[in-house]
Write an enzyme that holds these catalytic residues in place. Structure first.
Site, PDB file in Angstrom:
ATOM      1  N   LEU A 295     -10.207 -55.155  15.238  1.00  0.00           N
ATOM      2  CA  LEU A 295      -8.827 -55.270  14.744  1.00  0.00           C
ATOM      3  C   LEU A 295      -8.085 -53.952  14.500  1.00  0.00           C
ATOM      4  O   LEU A 295      -7.046 -53.954  13.851  1.00  0.00           O
ATOM      5  CB  LEU A 295      -8.794 -56.143  13.475  1.00  0.00           C
ATOM      6  CG  LEU A 295      -9.850 -55.954  12.373  1.00  0.00           C
ATOM      7  CD1 LEU A 295      -9.706 -54.650  11.673  1.00  0.00           C
ATOM      8  CD2 LEU A 295      -9.784 -57.118  11.398  1.00  0.00           C
ATOM      9  N   VAL A 451      -2.309 -55.396  12.823  1.00  0.00           N
ATOM     10  CA  VAL A 451      -1.599 -56.429  13.583  1.00  0.00           C
ATOM     11  C   VAL A 451      -2.257 -56.621  14.946  1.00  0.00           C
ATOM     12  O   VAL A 451      -1.732 -57.324  15.804  1.00  0.00           O
ATOM     13  CB  VAL A 451      -0.103 -56.072  13.776  1.00  0.00           C
ATOM     14  CG1 VAL A 451       0.631 -56.158  12.461  1.00  0.00           C
ATOM     15  CG2 VAL A 451       0.067 -54.693  14.400  1.00  0.00           C
ATOM     16  N   HIS A 452      -3.420 -55.986  15.149  1.00  0.00           N
ATOM     17  CA  HIS A 452      -4.099 -56.026  16.451  1.00  0.00           C
ATOM     18  C   HIS A 452      -5.449 -56.726  16.326  1.00  0.00           C
ATOM     19  O   HIS A 452      -6.474 -56.071  16.135  1.00  0.00           O
ATOM     20  CB  HIS A 452      -4.330 -54.610  16.993  1.00  0.00           C
ATOM     21  CG  HIS A 452      -3.083 -53.818  17.203  1.00  0.00           C
ATOM     22  ND1 HIS A 452      -3.092 -52.459  17.460  1.00  0.00           N
ATOM     23  CD2 HIS A 452      -1.781 -54.183  17.212  1.00  0.00           C
ATOM     24  CE1 HIS A 452      -1.854 -52.021  17.607  1.00  0.00           C
ATOM     25  NE2 HIS A 452      -1.042 -53.062  17.456  1.00  0.00           N
ATOM     26  N   MET A 453      -5.472 -58.031  16.441  1.00  0.00           N
ATOM     27  CA  MET A 453      -6.737 -58.774  16.384  1.00  0.00           C
ATOM     28  C   MET A 453      -7.167 -59.102  17.815  1.00  0.00           C
ATOM     29  O   MET A 453      -6.363 -59.571  18.621  1.00  0.00           O
ATOM     30  CB  MET A 453      -6.575 -60.047  15.569  1.00  0.00           C
ATOM     31  CG  MET A 453      -6.285 -59.807  14.086  1.00  0.00           C
ATOM     32  SD  MET A 453      -4.614 -59.252  13.746  1.00  0.00           S
ATOM     33  CE  MET A 453      -3.700 -60.767  13.999  1.00  0.00           C
TER      34      MET A 453
END
Length: 520
Positions: A295, A451-453
């Site tokens: 993430l 905000v990056h999964m």
């Protein structure tokens, strides 16, 4: 007079091929060639590519359909409307990691910063080597990246749209002799209103809402908004459609919706996709569904200057500092509205008041860390819950990154810096940055967000190790596909939107090249 062609989307109104809770009046069954759950970077791109070639596509989106004029500078209001759980979702661990998912037509592209970067070549090579993916190297992906970049207008910012906060970031990087590059963003002459994270109020940001969704609609696709998919319908191991319900104004279940289709696609993100598959009884030979969650841990610094900065003027993230990219660290300047900043700052009472009095002199700088640990998404009572334990190695990288970014900000003229570490006093000089290495900073002291999964339905040739194949088809299932960041075998170290869109374009080409397989 020459008649102008009709556009798929007209300012201020919902297009004819979009159904909402207001226009769905009872239980309904739809038939289509392809049903796609999710309308973000993966879902909308796939829908447009397939619809353009004549397939009957239905997109389903749990969130609402918003038009450009619906987006305002009321940050708290926009967060409640555009983000799942009001932006307060959390991966449980030490420290807990707050993460944000868009919940609207266009998905998270509506609320991201618009950074558009190709997957680094080293990452594609790693995927080829470790996951056994074929035709994934840069020479194979070039045409897909180029097609995406044309569709979403990937460009550098116009110089006049770059604000003083970003200029100070670049000034500090230049003074240190560090590599800094202008950001590539999906925008058409962005005026720099710095509202990217709350919906672009000008339509300049080419999110899926104003690029791929209109394209899909133009070529005949249908979109059902305000519809939550409960499960994928299976006949044995073959996916035959989806069932769900209309989400009412009060979030209550309303009319039942069924879409029967020859190809079923989950494109609802690395948190929601594994939950949807698990609710549907999907099991893969690898047992890896929901695992491998990475993430990109993010932290922020708040630097106060003597001069006015007015960080709300100018674009979100005009530059990225790439000097430490080899270590998995990227730096950028990101303005945060005052209410949100105050809520996420350790100060209280009069102390917080004094801090916020200097809001116009602040630069908020963020840092992305390419992580080495992985977590997982469990499905509990049908709902996803993420669990993620920050690796000690990555925690130490965050401390190093904060120290380096603080050096840059002091070089640019900052007089004090608030770190993302609880119980660490504000830094007031270059010397203070060096003391960060001497302190014992526990992971529990760190404020971490993302905000990056990625990665929870990872691609791979080996069905005993991966959830999906080279193009996102679920191992040990028929006509069931994943098309979002869950596919990433590893973190990618840069903003993921363009990678998702390129993989979706590649997947569409594969479907079209093998169309007879999905027509019977």
């Amino acid at each position: 007079m020459v008649a102008l062609p009709k556009t798929a989307v007209q300012q201020g109104r919902i297009p004819d091929r979009v159904s909402t809770r207001a226009t769905i009046h009872g239980d309904t069954v739809y038939d289509a060639d392809v049903v796609i759950v999710g309308s973000g970077a993966g879902g909308a791109t796939l829908a447009a590519e397939l619809a353009e070639c004549g397939l009957d596509v239905v997109m389903i989106e749990e969130g609402r359909y918003y038009t450009t004029r619906d987006f305002t500078a009321d940050a708290s209001g926009m967060i409640r409307q555009l983000y799942r759980d009001g932006g307060a979702s959390m991966a449980i661990g030490d420290p807990p990691v707050l993460f944000q998912e868009g919940r609207a037509v266009g998905g998270s592209t509506v609320v991201n910063g618009g950074m558009s970067w190709r997957t680094p070549e080293r990452i594609l090579e790693r995927w080829r080597r470790e996951a056994g993916l074929a035709n994934i190297e840069m020479r194979d992906m070039e045409a897909y990246f180029a097609r995406v970049e044309k569709r979403i207008n990937v460009r550098h910012q116009d110089p006049e749209s770059i604000g003083h906060d970003n200029a100070l970031l670049k000034q500090g990087a230049d003074a240190k002799g560090w590599r800094v590059i202008p950001n590539l963003r999906n925008q058409v002459h962005c005026p720099g209103s710095n509202n990217c994270a709350f919906g672009c109020p000008t339509g300049a940001k080419q999110s899926a809402l104003v690029s791929y969704v209109p394209r899909a609609l133009h070529f005949g696709a249908r979109l059902l908004s305000d519809v939550k998919v409960d499960k994928i319908l299976m006949h044995g191991k073959r996916a035959i459609g989806v069932s769900g319900h209309v989400v009412g104004d009060d979030e209550r279940r309303s009319h039942k919706i069924v879409v029967r289709a020859k190809l079923v696609v989950s494109a609802c993100g690395a948190i929601q996709t594994p939950a949807l598959l698990a609710r549907s009884g999907i099991r893969t030979p690898s047992g890896q569904l929901g695992k491998n969650l990475s993430l990109h841990p993010n932290v922020k610094l708040v630097a106060t200057f003597d001069e006015p900065v007015r960080g709300w003027e100018g674009v979100h993230q005009a530059y990225q500092v790439r000097e430490f990219e080899g270590e998995g660290l990227l730096f950028a300047a990101v303005n945060i509205p005052p209410g949100v900043l105050a809520m996420t700052t350790n100060g209280r009472g009069a102390e917080l008041g004094r801090l916020m009095a200097d809001y116009d002199k602040m630069v908020v700088a963020g840092m992305l860390c390419e992580d080495t640990a992985t977590g997982r998404v469990r499905t509990i009572n049908g709902r996803p819950q993420a669990f993620y334990q920050l690796a000690q190695f990555d925690a130490e990288k965050l401390i190093r990154g904060v120290a380096l970014l603080s050096e840059l900000l002091f070089e640019a003229g900052a007089r004090s810096i608030i770190t993302p570490f609880a119980h660490v006093p504000a830094l007031t000089s270059h010397d203070d940055t060096r003391t960060l290495y001497d302190r014992t900073i526990k992971r529990s002291q760190m404020e971490v967000v993302t905000v990056h999964m990625m990665g929870t339905a990872a691609m791979g040739q080996d069905r005993t190790r991966a959830v999906t194949d080279d193009h996102g088809f679920v191992h040990d299932a028929d006509r069931l596909m994943v098309c979002d960041a869950s596919l990433f075998p590893t973190p990618i170290g840069v903003n993921p939107m363009e990678t998702i869109m390129a993989l979706a374009t590649r997947a569409a080409a594969h479907v079209l090249d093998n169309l007879s397989t999905y027509q019977g």
